[in-house]
Design a protein around this motif. Structure first.
Motif, PDB file in Angstrom:
ATOM      1  N   GLY A   1       0.922  -1.194   0.026  1.00  0.00           N
ATOM      2  CA  GLY A   1      -0.146  -0.084  -0.084  1.00  0.00           C
ATOM      3  C   GLY A   1       0.887   1.235   0.183  1.00  0.00           C
ATOM      4  O   GLY A   1       1.794   1.524  -0.608  1.00  0.00           O
ATOM      5  N   ASP A   2       0.538   2.319   0.764  1.00  0.00           N
ATOM      6  CA  ASP A   2       0.899   3.591   0.674  1.00  0.00           C
ATOM      7  C   ASP A   2       2.370   3.671   1.193  1.00  0.00           C
ATOM      8  O   ASP A   2       3.061   4.676   1.189  1.00  0.00           O
ATOM      9  CB  ASP A   2       0.250   4.456   1.502  1.00  0.00           C
ATOM     10  CG  ASP A   2      -1.024   4.936   0.827  1.00  0.00           C
ATOM     11  OD1 ASP A   2      -1.386   4.504  -0.362  1.00  0.00           O
ATOM     12  OD2 ASP A   2      -1.884   5.754   1.220  1.00  0.00           O
ATOM     13  N   ARG A   3       2.853   2.571   1.831  1.00  0.00           N
ATOM     14  CA  ARG A   3       4.090   2.830   2.387  1.00  0.00           C
ATOM     15  C   ARG A   3       5.161   2.136   1.449  1.00  0.00           C
ATOM     16  O   ARG A   3       6.423   2.254   1.483  1.00  0.00           O
ATOM     17  CB  ARG A   3       4.409   1.473   3.684  1.00  0.00           C
ATOM     18  CG  ARG A   3       3.689   2.254   5.038  1.00  0.00           C
ATOM     19  CD  ARG A   3       3.870   1.535   6.336  1.00  0.00           C
ATOM     20  NE  ARG A   3       5.149   1.109   6.336  1.00  0.00           N
ATOM     21  CZ  ARG A   3       5.404  -0.029   6.896  1.00  0.00           C
ATOM     22  NH1 ARG A   3       4.399  -1.136   7.003  1.00  0.00           N
ATOM     23  NH2 ARG A   3       6.847  -0.366   7.085  1.00  0.00           N
ATOM     24  N   ASN A   4       4.700   1.722   0.329  1.00  0.00           N
ATOM     25  CA  ASN A   4       5.423   0.970  -0.805  1.00  0.00           C
ATOM     26  C   ASN A   4       5.892   2.378  -1.737  1.00  0.00           C
ATOM     27  O   ASN A   4       4.991   2.833  -2.187  1.00  0.00           O
ATOM     28  CB  ASN A   4       4.923   0.011  -1.592  1.00  0.00           C
ATOM     29  CG  ASN A   4       6.142  -0.638  -2.579  1.00  0.00           C
ATOM     30  OD1 ASN A   4       6.351   0.117  -3.627  1.00  0.00           O
ATOM     31  ND2 ASN A   4       6.452  -1.768  -2.167  1.00  0.00           N
ATOM     32  N   LEU A   5       7.265   2.588  -1.981  1.00  0.00           N
ATOM     33  CA  LEU A   5       7.668   3.634  -2.756  1.00  0.00           C
ATOM     34  C   LEU A   5       7.129   3.698  -4.059  1.00  0.00           C
ATOM     35  O   LEU A   5       7.082   4.645  -5.064  1.00  0.00           O
ATOM     36  CB  LEU A   5       9.064   3.750  -2.730  1.00  0.00           C
ATOM     37  CG  LEU A   5       9.773   4.449  -1.411  1.00  0.00           C
ATOM     38  CD1 LEU A   5      11.305   4.166  -1.374  1.00  0.00           C
ATOM     39  CD2 LEU A   5       9.514   5.976  -1.411  1.00  0.00           C
ATOM     40  N   VAL A   6       6.898   2.584  -4.674  1.00  0.00           N
ATOM     41  CA  VAL A   6       6.477   2.597  -5.878  1.00  0.00           C
ATOM     42  C   VAL A   6       4.702   3.206  -6.267  1.00  0.00           C
ATOM     43  O   VAL A   6       4.502   3.908  -6.784  1.00  0.00           O
ATOM     44  CB  VAL A   6       6.345   0.955  -6.423  1.00  0.00           C
ATOM     45  CG1 VAL A   6       5.433   1.059  -7.864  1.00  0.00           C
ATOM     46  CG2 VAL A   6       7.783   0.599  -6.740  1.00  0.00           C
TER      47      VAL A   6
ATOM     48  N   GLY B   1      10.186  13.379  -6.664  1.00  0.00           N
ATOM     49  CA  GLY B   1      11.056  12.251  -6.096  1.00  0.00           C
ATOM     50  C   GLY B   1      11.727  12.817  -4.999  1.00  0.00           C
ATOM     51  O   GLY B   1      11.675  11.589  -4.167  1.00  0.00           O
ATOM     52  N   LEU B   2      12.214  13.712  -4.886  1.00  0.00           N
ATOM     53  CA  LEU B   2      12.934  14.356  -3.651  1.00  0.00           C
ATOM     54  C   LEU B   2      12.021  14.182  -2.396  1.00  0.00           C
ATOM     55  O   LEU B   2      12.490  13.787  -1.476  1.00  0.00           O
ATOM     56  CB  LEU B   2      13.499  15.636  -3.956  1.00  0.00           C
ATOM     57  CG  LEU B   2      14.212  16.396  -2.516  1.00  0.00           C
ATOM     58  CD1 LEU B   2      15.344  15.490  -2.267  1.00  0.00           C
ATOM     59  CD2 LEU B   2      14.553  17.622  -2.991  1.00  0.00           C
ATOM     60  N   GLN B   3      10.821  14.456  -2.798  1.00  0.00           N
ATOM     61  CA  GLN B   3       9.718  14.412  -1.608  1.00  0.00           C
ATOM     62  C   GLN B   3       9.537  13.043  -1.018  1.00  0.00           C
ATOM     63  O   GLN B   3       9.109  12.663   0.016  1.00  0.00           O
ATOM     64  CB  GLN B   3       8.314  14.775  -1.919  1.00  0.00           C
ATOM     65  CG  GLN B   3       8.415  16.112  -2.926  1.00  0.00           C
ATOM     66  CD  GLN B   3       7.865  17.447  -2.235  1.00  0.00           C
ATOM     67  OE1 GLN B   3       6.682  17.178  -1.799  1.00  0.00           O
ATOM     68  NE2 GLN B   3       8.522  18.326  -2.321  1.00  0.00           N
ATOM     69  N   LEU B   4       9.749  11.847  -1.866  1.00  0.00           N
ATOM     70  CA  LEU B   4       9.688  10.547  -1.751  1.00  0.00           C
ATOM     71  C   LEU B   4      10.937   9.902  -0.939  1.00  0.00           C
ATOM     72  O   LEU B   4      10.787   9.016  -0.332  1.00  0.00           O
ATOM     73  CB  LEU B   4       9.221   9.637  -2.955  1.00  0.00           C
ATOM     74  CG  LEU B   4       7.940  10.377  -3.472  1.00  0.00           C
ATOM     75  CD1 LEU B   4       7.613   9.859  -4.932  1.00  0.00           C
ATOM     76  CD2 LEU B   4       6.855   9.924  -2.602  1.00  0.00           C
ATOM     77  N   GLY B   5      12.249  10.472  -1.250  1.00  0.00           N
ATOM     78  CA  GLY B   5      13.554   9.930  -0.726  1.00  0.00           C
ATOM     79  C   GLY B   5      14.625  10.596  -1.245  1.00  0.00           C
ATOM     80  O   GLY B   5      14.626  11.154  -2.486  1.00  0.00           O
ATOM     81  N   ALA B   6      15.393  10.868  -0.516  1.00  0.00           N
ATOM     82  CA  ALA B   6      16.545  11.672  -0.988  1.00  0.00           C
ATOM     83  C   ALA B   6      17.638  11.150  -1.928  1.00  0.00           C
ATOM     84  O   ALA B   6      18.161  12.008  -2.652  1.00  0.00           O
ATOM     85  CB  ALA B   6      17.497  12.038   0.519  1.00  0.00           C
ATOM     86  N   ASP B   7      17.422   9.880  -2.102  1.00  0.00           N
ATOM     87  CA  ASP B   7      18.297   9.153  -3.155  1.00  0.00           C
ATOM     88  C   ASP B   7      17.473   9.288  -4.417  1.00  0.00           C
ATOM     89  O   ASP B   7      18.316   9.009  -5.601  1.00  0.00           O
ATOM     90  CB  ASP B   7      18.745   7.911  -2.938  1.00  0.00           C
ATOM     91  CG  ASP B   7      19.687   7.954  -1.720  1.00  0.00           C
ATOM     92  OD1 ASP B   7      20.507   8.886  -1.779  1.00  0.00           O
ATOM     93  OD2 ASP B   7      19.967   6.630  -1.092  1.00  0.00           O
ATOM     94  N   VAL B   8      16.164   9.690  -4.285  1.00  0.00           N
ATOM     95  CA  VAL B   8      15.518   9.326  -5.697  1.00  0.00           C
ATOM     96  C   VAL B   8      15.940  10.302  -7.017  1.00  0.00           C
ATOM     97  O   VAL B   8      16.073   9.734  -7.977  1.00  0.00           O
ATOM     98  CB  VAL B   8      13.989   9.310  -5.662  1.00  0.00           C
ATOM     99  CG1 VAL B   8      12.992   9.434  -6.838  1.00  0.00           C
ATOM    100  CG2 VAL B   8      13.616   8.492  -4.715  1.00  0.00           C
TER     101      VAL B   8
ATOM    102  N   ARG C   1       3.656   5.040  -3.654  1.00  0.00           N
ATOM    103  CA  ARG C   1       3.908   6.385  -3.446  1.00  0.00           C
ATOM    104  C   ARG C   1       4.039   7.192  -4.508  1.00  0.00           C
ATOM    105  O   ARG C   1       3.734   8.470  -4.717  1.00  0.00           O
ATOM    106  CB  ARG C   1       4.786   6.635  -2.282  1.00  0.00           C
ATOM    107  CG  ARG C   1       4.236   5.964  -0.822  1.00  0.00           C
ATOM    108  CD  ARG C   1       4.946   6.085   0.166  1.00  0.00           C
ATOM    109  NE  ARG C   1       5.289   7.704   0.367  1.00  0.00           N
ATOM    110  CZ  ARG C   1       6.491   8.100   1.107  1.00  0.00           C
ATOM    111  NH1 ARG C   1       7.250   7.304   1.543  1.00  0.00           N
ATOM    112  NH2 ARG C   1       6.423   9.386   1.162  1.00  0.00           N
ATOM    113  N   ALA C   2       4.967   6.506  -5.424  1.00  0.00           N
ATOM    114  CA  ALA C   2       5.340   7.638  -6.717  1.00  0.00           C
ATOM    115  C   ALA C   2       4.125   7.903  -7.342  1.00  0.00           C
ATOM    116  O   ALA C   2       3.666   8.960  -7.938  1.00  0.00           O
ATOM    117  CB  ALA C   2       6.389   6.779  -7.321  1.00  0.00           C
ATOM    118  N   ALA C   3       3.246   6.696  -7.690  1.00  0.00           N
ATOM    119  CA  ALA C   3       2.147   7.035  -8.460  1.00  0.00           C
ATOM    120  C   ALA C   3       0.946   7.596  -7.745  1.00  0.00           C
ATOM    121  O   ALA C   3       0.635   8.572  -8.421  1.00  0.00           O
ATOM    122  CB  ALA C   3       1.189   5.258  -8.490  1.00  0.00           C
ATOM    123  N   ASN C   4       0.870   7.653  -6.603  1.00  0.00           N
ATOM    124  CA  ASN C   4       0.099   8.546  -5.637  1.00  0.00           C
ATOM    125  C   ASN C   4       0.450  10.044  -5.958  1.00  0.00           C
ATOM    126  O   ASN C   4      -0.143  11.003  -5.993  1.00  0.00           O
ATOM    127  CB  ASN C   4       0.037   8.114  -4.171  1.00  0.00           C
ATOM    128  CG  ASN C   4      -0.798   6.938  -4.112  1.00  0.00           C
ATOM    129  OD1 ASN C   4      -1.700   6.494  -4.914  1.00  0.00           O
ATOM    130  ND2 ASN C   4      -0.675   6.447  -2.931  1.00  0.00           N
TER     131      ASN C   4
END
Ligand code: C5P
Length: 283
Positions: free
Chosen positions: A61-66, A128-135, A68-71
């Motif tokens: 669900g919402d904890r998965n970064l894939v 991407g940056l909002q989702l993770g610093a390495d994105v 979260r990217a779609a959302n």
């Protein structure tokens, strides 16, 4: 329409902590590169948003970064588009190899295409940056200096492909826990990143080792002493360059040729052989 995309793991040739920010993040100066080891994702249009994972148990669900990217894409555009997404997981989690960030970046790129959104790379980088610093790095890849929290990227001239052996001890480490355990000096002189990139380009792995450091090695070894043991073991197998990647727990060794890397990998149960990637094949 079906899009298949690879999400490549990254390594940190160096990682220096330059300061702490009020929001708890750290200012970094890193030299990063993608490697051949990758996850594989497919994307198809569908009414609902679904993700099927093969190879590892991951947060759903919402904890998965894939997801979260779609959302994040849907939220940015005020839409509710669906997709059937599959993820074949090969990059170990909690390993310092940026597996979640790579999947997230791949999802931003693929869904931008699948949904015909035509968002420019600049917008994908911001989301991407909002989702993770390495994105942001994963959206660019290649051999790259990453500063700020990881979003200020300076591409470095390509280095030739370097054979690597990776070991991921102990089921991985939590990135926030390793950063919390760091008690070093942010004012220490940073690594000379251009000199390190140059040494790698010239294939001078011993010189690269002398220039490089990862400030998170000490706290990671304090949390998981076997990391230090694996680094010693890889040095003992003749690797001229050995470092921990990111916040660990993966340690990687660079070898001057494939034969010596493959022979070292054969002596370590569970070790992974891979190579550095000059530039992203997906970008
Ligand atoms: O951004 P990401 O979710 O990948 O970061 C995970 C954790 O790593 C953050 O919550 C923070 O504790 C730590 N971190 C940091 N400074 C950075 C990147 C990550 O402190 N530049």
């Amino acid at each position: 329409m079906r899009i298949a995309i690879r999400a490549h793991a990254k390594i940190n040739w160096s990682l220096c902590i330059r300061g702490e920010r009020p929001d708890g993040y750290h200012e970094l100066d890193m030299l990063m590169q993608c490697v051949e080891l990758c996850d594989e994702l497919t994307f198809e249009r569908a009414r609902r948003l679904t993700l099927e994972v093969d190879g590892q148990r991951l947060p759903g669900g919402d904890r998965n970064l894939v997801i979260r990217a779609a959302n994040a894409l849907n939220d940015a555009l005020g839409k509710r588009m669906g997709a059937r997404i599959t993820l074949k997981k090969r990059i170990p989690s909690r390993a310092g190899l940026g597996g979640g960030s790579a999947d997230c970046a791949a999802a931003l790129i693929a869904l931008n295409r699948l949904w015909n959104l035509r968002l420019p790379m600049r917008t994908l980088m911001q989301l991407g940056l909002q989702l993770g610093a390495d994105v942001p790095f994963c959206l660019n890849s290649g051999l790259c200096r990453a500063q700020g929290v990881g979003e200020v990227l300076t591409p470095m001239p390509d280095a030739p492909s370097i054979p690597l052996v990776m070991v991921t001890p102990g089921g991985g480490l939590s990135t926030p826990a390793v950063f919390r355990a760091w008690n070093g000096d942010a004012s220490a002189a940073p690594v000379d990143v251009p000199a390190l990139a140059q040494a790698l380009r010239m294939g001078e792995l011993a010189r690269a080792q002398a220039i490089s450091r990862n400030d998170l090695e000490a706290p990671a070894v304090a949390l998981m002493p076997e990391i230090g043991g694996w680094m010693e073991r890889l040095r003992g197998l003749g690797a001229p360059f050995v470092r921990m990647s990111g916040s660990g727990s993966t340690v990687f060794a660079a070898f001057p040729d494939e034969a010596s890397a493959l022979s070292a990998a054969a002596r370590i149960p569970g070790a992974v052989f891979t190579r550095t990637l000059a530039a992203s094949p997906e970008a």
